[in-house]
Design an enzyme around this catalytic site. Structure first.
Site, PDB file in Angstrom:
ATOM      1  N   ASP A  41      -7.722  -1.823  -1.691  1.00 43.66           N
ATOM      2  CA  ASP A  41      -6.390  -1.213  -1.615  1.00 43.66           C
ATOM      3  C   ASP A  41      -5.499  -2.075  -0.707  1.00 43.66           C
ATOM      4  OD1 ASP A  41      -4.791   1.494  -2.006  1.00 43.66           O
ATOM      5  OD2 ASP A  41      -4.486   0.805   0.056  1.00 43.66           O
ATOM      6  N   TYR A  46       1.749  -4.807   4.073  1.00 40.82           N
ATOM      7  CA  TYR A  46       0.692  -5.155   5.033  1.00 40.82           C
ATOM      8  C   TYR A  46       0.758  -6.643   5.410  1.00 40.82           C
ATOM      9  CZ  TYR A  46      -1.465  -0.758   3.324  1.00 40.82           C
ATOM     10  OH  TYR A  46      -1.728   0.530   2.934  1.00 40.82           O
ATOM     11  N   LYS A  71       1.094  -2.140  -3.755  1.00 43.03           N
ATOM     12  CA  LYS A  71       2.152  -1.134  -3.519  1.00 43.03           C
ATOM     13  C   LYS A  71       3.512  -1.806  -3.393  1.00 43.03           C
ATOM     14  CE  LYS A  71      -1.114   1.650  -0.904  1.00 43.03           C
ATOM     15  NZ  LYS A  71      -1.876   0.771  -0.017  1.00 43.03           N
ATOM     16  N   HIS A 104       5.169   2.813  -2.546  1.00 38.10           N
ATOM     17  CA  HIS A 104       4.600   3.000  -1.204  1.00 38.10           C
ATOM     18  C   HIS A 104       5.186   4.232  -0.495  1.00 38.10           C
ATOM     19  CE1 HIS A 104       2.541   0.470   2.141  1.00 38.10           C
ATOM     20  NE2 HIS A 104       2.336   1.752   2.331  1.00 38.10           N
TER      21      HIS A 104
END
Ligand code: A2P
Length: 278
Positions: A41, A46, A71, A104
């Site tokens: 994931d 990130y 995402k 997201h």
């Protein structure tokens, strides 16, 4: 586990939030795949997509054996931007297609008067990506019941997943029930309460009773609530431990007790009122 379009999804995913963009992360991803994770994931936000792509490559696994989730970040909203953002993520991860692409965060009511329209437009682009085969499944994150209701009103394709904060001490029953009724799989982010659950004495005692770690208890609790946990760890022993949860069962009484556990480890992020990023 199976999504509402028939796609099989491995029941525990490897969470990658906070993994840095460095060689250590390449090694962590490789090790995680080596010890059995088949579901990774990730998210553009990130900041580690390329590194994760390198880890996947280093593992030498066949692409088809992996389930990879990406995402869409909030800055990339807008129909054309979304399509480009998805292609960029696929390129960064070097993975040909995504198994699952998620919004997201919904547009927050506190920031956008037109939050419904924004979410609907985003979803249209997601439907396009799905129809084009760039992504094998589509879904959302952090959607509350009314946000899902609005989306489902106009959706041609119902979301397959809603990824929310879900852990002991953050049961989120209303979203869980709504998703269950609508055949939307709930994925659990921060299934370990971002590590805060390890300090809770009642959980330590219960874990001892089952002869498992607190992490295993937390992960199993997610699974027995029909949610898909996404634990993250940088440590190979803990990475293995988090996958080793299939030879014990939490009793119904203990599940009831844990479902009603006091508020603990909550991030406090509310997608309707958030103004921090949106
Ligand atoms: P570490 O990376 O050093 O293992 P969450 O998935 O809820 O966000 O929680 C992640 C946090 O929990 C990280 O701080 C991680 O630290 C820690 N963690 C993950 N798995 C375990 C485990 N099996 N035992 C103890 N701590 C763990």
């Amino acid at each position: 586990m199976k999504l509402n379009n028939g796609i099989i999804i491995p029941p525990i995913g490897f969470g990658t939030w906070k993994l840095k963009n460095n060689d250590e992360t390449v090694e962590i991803i490789k090790e995680a795949i080596g010890c059995g994770y088949r579901h990774i994931d990730t998210a553009f936000a990130y900041g580690n997509e390329e590194t994760i792509g390198k880890g996947i490559k280093a593992s030498n696994i066949n692409r088809k054996e992996l389930f990879i989730t990406g995402k869409l970040w909030n800055d990339d909203r807008g129909y054309e931007n979304i399509i480009n953002a998805c292609k960029r993520t696929i390129k960064n991860l070097n993975c040909e297609y995504l198994d699952l692409y998620l919004i997201h965060w919904p547009a927050s009511k506190a920031v956008h008067d037109d939050w419904i329209e924004i979410n609907n437009e985003t979803w249209k682009a997601f439907e396009y990506l799905y129809e084009q085969g760039l992504v094998k499944a589509i879904g959302v994150c952090n959607f509350k019941v009314n946000q899902l209701e609005e989306l489902i009103k106009v959706a041609k394709i119902k979301p397959m997943v809603n990824q929310i904060e879900f852990h002991i001490g953050a049961y989120n029953k209303d979203i869980l029930d709504f998703c269950y009724k609508n055949d939307i799989l709930v994925e659990a982010w921060s299934p370990l309460g971002s590590g805060k659950l390890f300090k809770v004495d009642e959980l330590k005692d219960m874990a001892l009773k089952y002869n498992v770690s607190v992490a295993q208890l937390c992960i199993k609790w997610c699974l027995q609530n029909n949610t898909l946990p996404l634990p993250k760890s940088k440590n190979i022993e803990r990475i293995k431990n988090n996958l080793d949860v299939f030879d014990f069962e939490i009793t119904k009484d203990d599940m009831d007790y844990l479902n009603n556990f006091r508020d603990v480890g909550n991030s406090g992020l509310d997608s309707e009122t958030i103004t921090l990023f949106n």
